[in-house]
Scaffold this motif. Structure first.
Motif, PDB file in Angstrom:
ATOM      1  N   VAL A 116      -1.573   2.995  -2.007  1.00  0.00           N
ATOM      2  CA  VAL A 116      -2.252   3.383  -3.519  1.00  0.00           C
ATOM      3  C   VAL A 116      -3.423   2.723  -3.759  1.00  0.00           C
ATOM      4  N   TYR A 119      -6.335   3.779  -0.600  1.00  0.00           N
ATOM      5  CA  TYR A 119      -7.013   5.012  -0.778  1.00  0.00           C
ATOM      6  C   TYR A 119      -6.829   5.122  -2.148  1.00  0.00           C
ATOM      7  N   PRO A 120      -7.827   4.461  -3.157  1.00  0.00           N
ATOM      8  CA  PRO A 120      -7.746   4.832  -4.635  1.00  0.00           C
ATOM      9  C   PRO A 120      -8.068   6.149  -4.839  1.00  0.00           C
ATOM     10  N   SER A 121      -7.156   6.776  -5.980  1.00  0.00           N
ATOM     11  CA  SER A 121      -7.450   8.094  -6.227  1.00  0.00           C
ATOM     12  C   SER A 121      -7.587   8.253  -7.759  1.00  0.00           C
ATOM     13  N   PRO A 122      -8.906   8.099  -8.259  1.00  0.00           N
ATOM     14  CA  PRO A 122      -9.155   7.978  -9.659  1.00  0.00           C
ATOM     15  C   PRO A 122      -8.600   9.455 -10.293  1.00  0.00           C
ATOM     16  N   LYS A 123      -8.201  10.440  -9.829  1.00  0.00           N
ATOM     17  CA  LYS A 123      -7.669  11.494 -10.343  1.00  0.00           C
ATOM     18  C   LYS A 123      -6.272  11.472 -10.829  1.00  0.00           C
ATOM     19  N   SER A 124      -5.597  10.484  -9.981  1.00  0.00           N
ATOM     20  CA  SER A 124      -3.994  10.440  -9.993  1.00  0.00           C
ATOM     21  C   SER A 124      -3.562   9.404 -11.167  1.00  0.00           C
ATOM     22  N   MET A 125      -2.720   9.924 -12.157  1.00  0.00           N
ATOM     23  CA  MET A 125      -2.632   9.123 -13.187  1.00  0.00           C
ATOM     24  C   MET A 125      -1.606   7.673 -12.581  1.00  0.00           C
ATOM     25  N   LEU A 126      -1.042   7.780 -11.564  1.00  0.00           N
ATOM     26  CA  LEU A 126      -0.332   7.040 -10.900  1.00  0.00           C
ATOM     27  C   LEU A 126      -1.092   5.847 -10.593  1.00  0.00           C
ATOM     28  N   LEU A 182       1.374  10.362 -17.119  1.00  0.00           N
ATOM     29  CA  LEU A 182       2.146  10.779 -15.725  1.00  0.00           C
ATOM     30  C   LEU A 182       2.813  11.895 -15.907  1.00  0.00           C
ATOM     31  N   GLY A 185       0.654  15.659 -18.226  1.00  0.00           N
ATOM     32  CA  GLY A 185      -0.413  16.240 -18.089  1.00  0.00           C
ATOM     33  C   GLY A 185      -0.053  17.265 -16.804  1.00  0.00           C
ATOM     34  N   LEU A 186       1.204  17.478 -16.553  1.00  0.00           N
ATOM     35  CA  LEU A 186       1.613  18.400 -15.585  1.00  0.00           C
ATOM     36  C   LEU A 186       1.729  19.636 -15.985  1.00  0.00           C
ATOM     37  N   PRO A 187       1.136  20.803 -15.440  1.00  0.00           N
ATOM     38  CA  PRO A 187       1.097  22.151 -16.200  1.00  0.00           C
ATOM     39  C   PRO A 187       2.240  22.933 -16.072  1.00  0.00           C
TER      40      PRO A 187
END
Ligand code: SF4
Ligand code: SF4
Lengths: 385, 274
Positions: A116, A119-126, A182, A185-187
């Motif tokens: 985590v 590989y920081p993933s700025p689109k992921s809320m986690l 978390l 935001g899940l469709p």
């Protein structure tokens, strides 16, 4: 200061040993999970998060609830909370330790957890959740420790703790808001896809956190010479009262929107939780118990005579705490997964190993809490002489 | 004929490449997420490419039998464990009993009202009641699973395929909560005892990671069509959605098609002719 923790009564040590035993037992079960995978849990393809994430979510709330003593004391100079702010901060520390442990035990590949960060993933809320949770943990450890140390040495806390304290307030709101994000935001998950989720989380957090703090105050009065102050506890009870009413109100707003709009994808989840869906109703008794507990608790707190009743108050708080746990822990996570996006119904119940690991995480949290509270109360006793 | 011999040549080339430790099939499993699609293309002139891969499933042509063949070939070639498989007690002693709710599947049959729950209708045309609808990952244009993944273990290639790096996945299962089509499975346990015959062209997974359909990226890299397409007797077609001349676009022009839960804005790349 830590030396205080190793000098204690027989009761203190029995409690510590009890916690260590629970931790040890849970750890053995965890080794099995580590070697054989999450197959030992009741989770499934359809319900892919379970007890661990549910308790995680609930405890983020307990941690955030600590801010309910910080705000009155530091922002409004409410002196009565002077004695208990440290208790709020240390409760947050213990709750966050449990949160992080719950995340770890929930991972399929825990040894890769650092990915985590790698590989920081700025689109992921986690990603943000991890940042705010660790940030808030760090702030509370530093603040709690420094302020307590200063109190022991009878000096003012270092000047830089003030800005950190102010910073910790938005962080507290932040941890629970991001945790709600978390889910909301899940469709494809109608139960979570609601803008009121974060406010609802916060409301139940501001009820459950302070309610637990009141119970802890009772325990402290029983087992130590330190008195957190009845008036402070009364104020806390008022906070719990309004927060739990807000929580119930938000829930009713949700019920109205879902049933009046009559959109199947949103309705199915609440129906499953409250009345059962296509004959599946494992959570129905739980949900009603939770609602009744929260509702009764709210009534007991609104009526001054009942709220002021010293014998009743801890029970009222326990009701609210447990009710919020059912609502947010059990219902919120399972409810979101049942029915699945394909409208299949797969029910979930934690297995024994899963419960054992969960208990061990709680035991770890209580160990941290016991030690920190022992430090805090002892220092306060010393200072008061 | 031409095509056949080219294929067998490619197979040989593929095997040679495995020998060199640089098989295209393994490439997408490497940690180099962004460059993958290009790297594969670069290594193999014959690779099938597209700007955005899409799939059309002609539900009129799918029978129970064809659907069965499709799921079987997909799961066999990708080493997807079958929990109904009898475990070899010598090779895998002490294998614990399975929980079928923890199964793994990449492509499978659903009834209409499960595949399209938002299109549920009391008075649905009779024929839809018994048709098997094959569902799989939609390789969504706006994939919620990609957005949710905190490690970029699930990512979108430039050609639209949503794919996974099994070595990077931490098993948080956020992607499973995010996918609105239930396309993802989690390895709750070591899958290997439940693989009857390990297919050498594709890696097996370890416990604790998520997996799903990869649109046979390993096949496309070799210049071959996905396995499901090959056994579908014309019921499944893949192609470039952004090329107006492609087979798939012509099919879309000529037929009325639907996609699963379109209202979510995920833009699925799998179309159904109904
Ligand atoms: S169908 Fe699910 S797994 Fe596939 S791309 Fe869309 S969201 Fe991701
Ligand atoms: S389970 Fe793996 S692929 Fe899914 S979100 Fe987590 S890290 Fe990404």
């Amino acid at each position: 200061m830590l030396e205080i923790a190793i000098k204690g009564s027989k009761n203190y040590w029995s409690w510590i040993i009890f916690l260590l035993l629970v931790m040890g037992a849970g750890f053995i079960v965890y080794v099995d999970q580590f070697l054989n995978g999450l197959m030992i849990t009741g989770m499934s393809r359809d319900v892919s998060w379970g007890f661990y994430i549910a308790n995680f979510t609930f405890l983020v709330g307990v941690a955030a609830g600590g801010v309910m003593v910080v705000i009155p004391y530091y922002l409004h100079n409410y002196e009565k909370f002077h004695r208990i702010t440290i208790l709020g901060e240390f409760l947050a520390v213990a709750a966050l330790v449990m949160c992080l442990l719950f995340i770890i035990v929930d991972l399929g590949q825990p040894t890769r957890a650092l990915n985590v960060l790698l590989y920081p993933s700025p689109k992921s809320m986690l990603f943000y959740d991890m940042l705010v949770l660790n940030g808030y943990l760090f702030l509370n450890i530093v603040i709690g420790w420094k302020v307590l140390e200063a109190e022991r040495n009878q000096v003012e806390p270092p000047f830089w703790t003030k800005p950190l304290i102010y910073l910790s307030i938005p962080f507290a709101i932040g941890i629970h808001t991001v945790t709600a994000y978390l889910y909301c935001g899940l469709p494809g998950r109608g139960y979570w896809l609601t803008a009121i989720l974060a406010p609802r989380f916060l409301a139940s957090a501001f009820a459950a956190g302070p309610a637990f703090l009141i119970i802890l105050c009772y325990l402290i009065r029983k087992f130590t010479k330190f008195d957190p102050g009845w008036e402070a506890m009364q104020t806390l009870a008022k906070i719990v009262c309004w927060a739990i009413i807000a929580n119930l109100f938000f829930f009713l707003c949700e019920v109205f929107t879902v049933y009046y709009s009559n959109i199947p994808g949103h309705k199915a989840h609440l129906t499953y939780l409250l009345f059962g869906y296509h004959g599946y109703n494992a959570l129905v008794p739980w949900m009603w118990t939770g609602l009744i507990l929260m509702f009764t608790g709210a009534i007991f707190l609104v009526i001054p005579q009942l709220r002021n009743n010293k014998t009743l108050l801890p029970f009222t708080c326990a009701m609210i705490f447990f009710g919020a746990w059912i609502d947010k822990g059990l219902g919120m996570i399972s409810g979101g997964f049942v029915p699945s996006p394909l409208h299949h119904v797969t029910e979930y119940a934690p297995t024994k190993p899963e419960i054992m690991i969960t208990l061990a995480v709680y035991a770890t949290g209580f160990l941290v809490l016991t030690i920190l509270y022992k430090l805090a109360t002892q220092v306060k006793e010393e200072v008061r002489g | 004929m031409m095509k056949k011999s080219r294929r067998s040549f490619l197979k040989v080339a593929g095997i040679a490449a495995i020998g060199l430790g640089a098989s295209p099939a393994m490439n997408f499993a490497s940690s180099d997420s962004d460059g993958t699609a290009l790297a594969v293309k670069g290594k193999n002139e014959q690779a099938l490419t597209a700007h955005r891969w899409g799939m059309v499933i002609d539900t009129n042509k799918i029978t129970e039998e064809i659907a069965g063949k499709i799921t079987e070939v997909c799961h066999k070639t990708h080493n997807v464990p079958d929990f109904k498989h009898d475990v070899d007690p010598e090779k895998f002693p002490k294998t614990r009993p399975v929980n079928h709710k923890q199964e793994i599947k990449w492509i499978w049959e659903e009834e209409f009202h499960y595949a399209f729950p938002e299109k549920e209708d009391e008075y649905l045309a009779e024929k839809f009641h018994d048709l098997p609808f094959l569902v799989t990952c939609n390789h969504c244009k706006n994939a919620p699973c990609v957005q949710a993944c905190p490690t970029q273990a699930t990512f979108k290639r430039e050609d639209g395929i949503v794919i996974m790096d099994f070595h990077r996945c931490i098993g948080c299962r956020f992607c499973m909560a995010a996918c609105p089509y239930g396309s993802r499975s989690f390895n709750f346990r070591d899958p290997r005892p439940f693989i009857a015959e390990t297919h050498p062209d594709f890696p097996t997974r370890s416990k604790g990671v998520v997996e799903k359909c990869n649109l046979c990226a390993e096949q496309l890299a070799k210049g071959e069509l996905p396995h499901c397409v090959q056994v579908s007797e014309g019921a499944i077609v893949v192609g470039d959605l952004e090329d107006p001349e492609s087979d798939i676009r012509i099919l879309l022009k000529e037929h009325y098609t639907i996609r699963r839960n379109q209202s979510l804005g995920t833009e699925p790349s799998v179309y159904y002719i109904v």
